[in-house]
Design an enzyme around this catalytic site. Structure first.
Site, PDB file in Angstrom:
ATOM      1  N   ASP A  73      79.655  65.209  49.971  1.00 25.72           N
ATOM      2  CA  ASP A  73      79.312  63.840  50.355  1.00 25.72           C
ATOM      3  C   ASP A  73      77.851  63.746  50.792  1.00 25.72           C
ATOM      4  O   ASP A  73      77.214  64.745  51.085  1.00 25.72           O
ATOM      5  CB  ASP A  73      80.262  63.263  51.412  1.00 25.72           C
ATOM      6  CG  ASP A  73      80.504  64.205  52.566  1.00 25.72           C
ATOM      7  OD1 ASP A  73      81.648  64.257  53.041  1.00 25.72           O
ATOM      8  OD2 ASP A  73      79.544  64.885  52.995  1.00 25.72           O
ATOM      9  N   ASP A  75      74.972  61.923  53.194  1.00 23.87           N
ATOM     10  CA  ASP A  75      74.608  61.126  54.351  1.00 23.87           C
ATOM     11  C   ASP A  75      73.169  60.668  54.156  1.00 23.87           C
ATOM     12  O   ASP A  75      72.337  61.395  53.626  1.00 23.87           O
ATOM     13  CB  ASP A  75      74.734  61.949  55.640  1.00 23.87           C
ATOM     14  CG  ASP A  75      76.174  62.376  55.884  1.00 23.87           C
ATOM     15  OD1 ASP A  75      77.087  61.591  55.553  1.00 23.87           O
ATOM     16  OD2 ASP A  75      76.384  63.503  56.356  1.00 23.87           O
ATOM     17  N   ASP A 149      71.660  69.361  64.661  1.00 24.51           N
ATOM     18  CA  ASP A 149      72.144  70.598  65.272  1.00 24.51           C
ATOM     19  C   ASP A 149      71.386  71.860  64.843  1.00 24.51           C
ATOM     20  O   ASP A 149      70.820  72.558  65.673  1.00 24.51           O
ATOM     21  CB  ASP A 149      73.664  70.741  65.098  1.00 24.51           C
ATOM     22  CG  ASP A 149      74.166  70.449  63.690  1.00 24.51           C
ATOM     23  OD1 ASP A 149      73.335  70.271  62.776  1.00 24.51           O
ATOM     24  OD2 ASP A 149      75.399  70.405  63.501  1.00 24.51           O
TER      25      ASP A 149
END
Ligand code: ATP
Ligand code: MG
Length: 462
Positions: A73, A75, A149
């Site tokens: 997917d 983003d 992160d």
């Protein structure tokens, strides 16, 4: 000395990298194959750019593109606010509270569009352990990068110019197969303890090494995960178990000192000789299915992980004088009750688990109409796969599994012959559930009859 002082004032880190300046890589350097970028991702970035905004593919998708893998997917990150994004697309929805994001839909395809987050998280609402509760401060792109992160998850790709923007040395870390948290590890884990689970998942999934200072605080800080809402931990555990690298993840969790309390009693389960074999077989088969692009049911997975707890309690209830079927349901209730609390198991998953467990004694009844009825059970396939795991792990004689494989594949007359053969044979492998009186299906929290439990529950094939 002076140089160091100037760097400090400018906020430049000692590694010489200025975190406000991205390294820009062209196609020759990053070698991303544009054919791996989804059309819809291009549509979204292009639409935003044409409206005068910045827009990039970001995060895991860029990481995968750099690794030559087609991302599952995409983003998108932009400097447009959620409202501005929403206005540009026909089917777009603002969701989330902790982090507001926009879901842009194209048919079945969903893209997540996030607005660059600023580093105003110092003022963001936090819980008493320092966990950030809500964060919708928008800011410049370099701050967005610093808030992500890991270095390998903090790169931006612009499909229009085919450039990659790298603020934190992600490209070097990808090449060196290193997982490195951005910023001070302790502070980043405190803000969001789930990052400790994420690092383990990525390490196992990508076959990367966790850089020592990123790894060191994990065993000490692991208890902070207890303060994270159970549903979020469960989502992350599910991602981990369905990553196609579940076995590797669990090994990594153990070696990072992280599995305690996440899947309560998993240590106990993993230390029993039969339980270990069972869980390993279940995870191997799950990993195999994921890698082959087949669906995996979370219900099946958790039913497997917790089966040996159920078995233990089932035996205990029977030893205390309870008859087999009610004993199985009491055991299932006990296990589900504990796990629902600890793991926030969704009701649907718990229902699947109970179905799979409740079907098990029925596989041992190979007389009359019973096996035919079982074949018609909407979750037969899951129950049967589960039975095979029990045989393979040595819990049941292999003969039962083989018999069901033949019975399942057989046609009309052959089935009768198989039934006759099963009844001619001494029933040594059976756990003594025997033939039971049939009662009408019943619903309710505690069922007294496996037949009732199984047929009262729906659920389609996987
Ligand atoms: P996956 O392949 O599992 O989807 P991903 O890296 O895309 O991996 P997502 O959970 O989809 O993971 O998150 C998308 C991006 O958002 C990440 O790459 C990272 O940049 C950022 N992100 C996600 N979760 C966090 C977090 N807990 N803390 C900081 N940044 C995060
Ligand atoms: Mg992702």
């Amino acid at each position: 000395m002076i140089k160091k002082f100037i760097r400090k004032i400018l906020g430049v880190k000692d590694d010489g990298r200025d975190p406000t300046q991205a390294v820009i890589l062209g196609p020759d350097e990053h070698k991303i194959d544009p054919r791996n970028v989804s059309r819809n991702a291009v549509t979204v970035t292009q639409t935003l750019q044409e409206a005068g905004f910045k827009a990039f593919v970001v995060g895991g998708a860029v990481r995968d593109l750099l690794l030559g893998v087609k991302p599952k997917d995409f983003d998108i990150a932009t400097d447009a606010t959620p409202e501005q994004v929403k206005r540009l697309f026909r089917r777009a929805f603002i969701i989330g509270r902790r982090f507001q994001i926009v879901h842009v839909m194209f048919g079945q395809d969903l893209l997540e569009v996030t607005t660059f987050r600023g580093n105003g998280s110092d003022n963001a609402p936090k819980d008493e352990h320092g966990r950030v509760l809500r964060d919708n401060n928008f800011g410049p792109q370099h701050e967005d990068a610093a808030r992500r992160d890991f270095t390998i998850n903090a790169m931006y790709y612009d499909p229009a110019t085919q450039t990659v923007l790298d603020y934190h040395g992600g490209i070097e870390d990808i090449r060196a197969k290193t997982l490195r948290i951005i910023g001070v590890p302790e502070a980043r884990y405190r803000e969001d303890p789930v990052r400790m689970l994420r690092v383990v998942r990525f390490a196992a999934k990508l076959g990367f090494t966790i850089e020592p200072t990123t790894r060191a605080p994990i065993p000490v800080m692991a208890p902070l995960i207890d303060n994270v809402p159970a549903a979020r931990v469960f989502d992350e555990m599910l991602k981990l178990l369905l990553s196609g690298h579940a076995l590797a993840c669990l090994k990594e969790l153990r070696s990072a000192g992280l599995h305690h309390g996440l899947l309560p009693l998993l240590d106990v389960v993993l230390e029993q000789p039969i339980g270990m074999k069972f869980v390993t077989l279940a995870l191997e088969s799950t990993d195999g299915r994921v890698k082959a692009g087949k669906g995996v049911s979370p219900g099946f997975l958790f039913a497997s992980l917790l089966w040996h707890q159920v078995l233990e309690k089932w035996n205990a209830y029977r030893a205390a004088g309870e008859s087999p079927i009610p004993a199985l349901h009491l055991a299932a209730d006990d296990v589900l009750e504990t796990q629902t609390e600890n793991l926030a198991l969704q009701r649907r998953i718990a229902t699947d688990m109970r179905d799979i467990w409740a079907m098990q004694p029925r596989f041992e009844r190979r007389t009359g109409k019973s096996p035919y009825k079982l074949l018609e059970h909407p979750r037969f396939r899951a129950g049967y796969d589960f039975l095979l795991l029990r045989c393979e792990s040595g819990e049941l004689p292999g003969e039962i599994g083989e018999w069901w494989t033949s019975f399942y594949a057989a046609e009309g007359g052959e089935r009768e012959a198989l039934l006759a053969a099963a009844n001619a044979r001494p029933r040594n492998g059976e756990t003594g559930t025997g033939q039971k009186r049939k009662r009408p299906p019943r619903r309710g929290p505690r069922r007294s009859n496996a037949e009732g439990a199984a047929s009262a529950q729906g659920g389609g094939e996987e």
